[in-house]
Design a protein around this motif. Structure first.
Motif, short mmCIF file in Angstrom:
data_model
loop_
_atom_site.label_atom_id
_atom_site.label_comp_id
_atom_site.label_asym_id
_atom_site.label_seq_id
_atom_site.Cartn_x
_atom_site.Cartn_y
_atom_site.Cartn_z
N VAL A 1 2.57 7.48 -1.88
CA VAL A 1 1.76 6.30 -2.22
C VAL A 1 0.28 6.65 -2.29
O VAL A 1 -0.27 7.28 -1.38
CB VAL A 1 1.99 5.17 -1.20
CG1 VAL A 1 0.99 4.04 -1.39
CG2 VAL A 1 3.42 4.66 -1.31
N LYS A 2 -0.37 6.21 -3.38
CA LYS A 2 -1.78 6.52 -3.61
C LYS A 2 -2.71 5.32 -3.42
O LYS A 2 -3.90 5.50 -3.16
CB LYS A 2 -1.97 7.08 -5.02
CG LYS A 2 -1.22 8.39 -5.27
CD LYS A 2 -1.38 8.82 -6.73
CE LYS A 2 -0.59 10.10 -6.99
NZ LYS A 2 -0.67 10.50 -8.43
N ALA A 3 -2.18 4.11 -3.60
CA ALA A 3 -3.05 2.93 -3.58
C ALA A 3 -2.34 1.75 -2.95
O ALA A 3 -1.15 1.52 -3.19
CB ALA A 3 -3.50 2.58 -5.00
N LEU A 4 -3.10 0.97 -2.16
CA LEU A 4 -2.59 -0.23 -1.53
C LEU A 4 -3.54 -1.40 -1.79
O LEU A 4 -4.75 -1.25 -1.69
CB LEU A 4 -2.47 -0.05 -0.01
CG LEU A 4 -1.34 0.84 0.52
CD1 LEU A 4 -1.46 0.96 2.04
CD2 LEU A 4 0.03 0.27 0.14
N VAL A 5 -2.96 -2.54 -2.09
CA VAL A 5 -3.70 -3.79 -2.20
C VAL A 5 -3.16 -4.73 -1.13
O VAL A 5 -1.98 -5.06 -1.16
CB VAL A 5 -3.53 -4.43 -3.59
CG1 VAL A 5 -4.26 -5.78 -3.64
CG2 VAL A 5 -4.03 -3.50 -4.68
N ILE A 6 -4.01 -5.10 -0.20
CA ILE A 6 -3.60 -6.03 0.84
C ILE A 6 -4.10 -7.42 0.45
O ILE A 6 -5.31 -7.66 0.41
CB ILE A 6 -4.16 -5.64 2.22
CG1 ILE A 6 -3.88 -4.16 2.52
CG2 ILE A 6 -3.59 -6.55 3.30
CD1 ILE A 6 -2.42 -3.78 2.51
N GLY A 7 -3.16 -8.29 0.14
CA GLY A 7 -3.51 -9.62 -0.28
C GLY A 7 -3.54 -10.61 0.87
O GLY A 7 -3.99 -10.30 1.98
N GLU A 8 -3.02 -11.79 0.63
CA GLU A 8 -3.07 -12.86 1.62
C GLU A 8 -2.24 -12.51 2.85
O GLU A 8 -1.17 -11.91 2.74
CB GLU A 8 -2.53 -14.15 0.98
CG GLU A 8 -2.67 -15.39 1.83
CD GLU A 8 -2.15 -16.62 1.10
OE1 GLU A 8 -2.36 -17.73 1.61
OE2 GLU A 8 -1.54 -16.45 0.02
N TRP A 9 -2.73 -12.87 4.01
CA TRP A 9 -1.92 -12.80 5.22
C TRP A 9 -1.93 -14.18 5.89
O TRP A 9 -2.80 -15.00 5.62
CB TRP A 9 -2.37 -11.70 6.17
CG TRP A 9 -3.79 -11.77 6.66
CD1 TRP A 9 -4.26 -12.44 7.74
CD2 TRP A 9 -4.92 -11.10 6.09
NE1 TRP A 9 -5.61 -12.24 7.90
CE2 TRP A 9 -6.05 -11.42 6.89
CE3 TRP A 9 -5.09 -10.26 4.98
CZ2 TRP A 9 -7.33 -10.93 6.61
CZ3 TRP A 9 -6.36 -9.78 4.70
CH2 TRP A 9 -7.46 -10.11 5.52
N GLU A 10 -0.97 -14.40 6.77
CA GLU A 10 -0.80 -15.72 7.35
C GLU A 10 -2.05 -16.12 8.15
O GLU A 10 -2.61 -15.32 8.89
CB GLU A 10 0.45 -15.78 8.24
CG GLU A 10 0.41 -14.95 9.52
CD GLU A 10 0.73 -13.46 9.31
OE1 GLU A 10 0.82 -12.76 10.32
OE2 GLU A 10 0.87 -13.03 8.14
N ASP A 11 -2.48 -17.37 7.94
CA ASP A 11 -3.64 -17.92 8.66
C ASP A 11 -4.84 -16.98 8.57
O ASP A 11 -5.52 -16.73 9.58
CB ASP A 11 -3.29 -18.18 10.13
CG ASP A 11 -2.15 -19.18 10.30
OD1 ASP A 11 -2.06 -20.09 9.46
OD2 ASP A 11 -1.38 -19.04 11.25
#
Length: 316
Positions: free
Chosen positions: A70-80
């Motif tokens: 894996v080369k890239a990560l996008v962390i989007g919405e998380w709870e609360d």
């Protein structure tokens, strides 16, 4: 080189990120899983979705993906996300650095305003990612509440972007006090005091000196309510001589700031000067590009100058 990065805070990176198509798990049983190194993996959680907690999204990712590629990560919405900060997410990533040896790009907080207003996103100390991933080349963060960035040294980082509606002064000073010898693209969105933006032009001294940023080619000091003061400081800043692109966009820049830029050190070496979302007069809007032949000058989204109140593009 100039990184052609011109996102808005409505971009959720659900299609592409870091030059890669985005893959968002889980997948249908009949849907083939993509090559782990050929996509940017988007991990998120929301009530009513397959993953209601971000930890479940991470569990699926580490259980089902060959993360060593894996080369890239996008962390989007998380709870609360307006109550719960990003510390657990950062700890999870840092604690699994040995399982992500090829990770080069991370976006933390890729949410649209429908998911969370930018100033509601709760962040934390993001430098733990730099410490855990010495080969990371790109770090982008959205949200300034609780954000911390103490001075660090990192040999590989090439892009650092921080999008906020209110940027803490300590973060600006921390970036300016960091040794980032490979950094080519630096972009900070300052925002307003009502949402934690207590920065002043003096907090930018470390950045403007350029001493710790020898490779910098793009400097974006954006979304600033003190853009005229920034322009005056930039006009005499040592770092400007090595830049290819300069952005004071999204903020409150007016004729005084533009005059400071024209009266300071030469800017004709730039390839791009971005002042979009500005408060310039018609005469100044004509004068700037005429004074900088060969420079791409962006002056769109001009605001009314009928009163003294000016506002930045992104706040809440």
């Amino acid at each position: 080189m100039i990184f052609d990065i011109q996102p808005t805070n409505s971009e959720d990176y659900s299609e592409t990120y870091a030059g890669l198509p985005v893959a968002a798990p889980p997948f249908d049983e009949e849907e083939p899983q993509p090559d782990p190194g050929a996509v940017a993996w988007r991990l998120s959680a929301c009530e009513g979705d397959e993953f209601e907690e971000i930890s479940e999204s991470f569990d699926w990712f580490f259980d089902n993906v060959d993360t060593e590629k894996v080369k890239a990560l996008v962390i989007g919405e998380w709870e609360d996300c307006y109550d719960t900060d990003s510390a657990a997410i950062i700890a999870r990533l840092a604690g699994n650095a040995d399982r992500l040896p090829e990770l080069r790009s991370v976006f933390l907080g890729a949410m649209t305003w429908e998911q969370s207003e930018i100033s509601w996103i709760q962040q934390s100390d993001v430098t733990a990612l730099l410490e855990a991933y010495p080969r990371l080349e790109r770090l982008e963060v959205r949200g300034g509440s609780g954000l911390a960035f103490p001075p660090v040294r990192h040999e590989s980082l090439r892009v650092l972007r921080v999008e906020t509606g209110g940027l803490p002064a300590e973060v600006v000073r921390g970036v300016g006090g960091s040794d980032l010898p490979a950094l080519e693209h630096l972009e900070l969105w300052f925002g307003v005091e009502d949402y934690g933006g207590d920065s002043t032009v003096n907090d930018c001294d470390g950045i403007l000196s350029g001493q710790r940023l020898p490779s910098l080619r793009y400097l974006g000091l954006q979304n600033s309510p003190f853009a005229d003061e920034l322009a005056a400081a930039v006009a005499a800043a040592p770092v400007v001589a090595r830049l290819e692109a300069l952005s004071l966009s999204m903020g409150s820049i007016g004729n005084d700031g533009a005059e400071a830029l024209l009266s300071g050190q030469p800017l004709t070496h730039l390839r791009r000067l971005d002042l979009h979302h500005n408060y310039l007069s018609d005469a100044m809007a004509e004068r700037l590009p005429a004074a900088l032949p060969g420079v791409e000058v962006r002056l769109d989204d001009r605001r009314s100058r009928e009163d003294d109140w000016r506002y930045v593009a992104v706040s809440e």
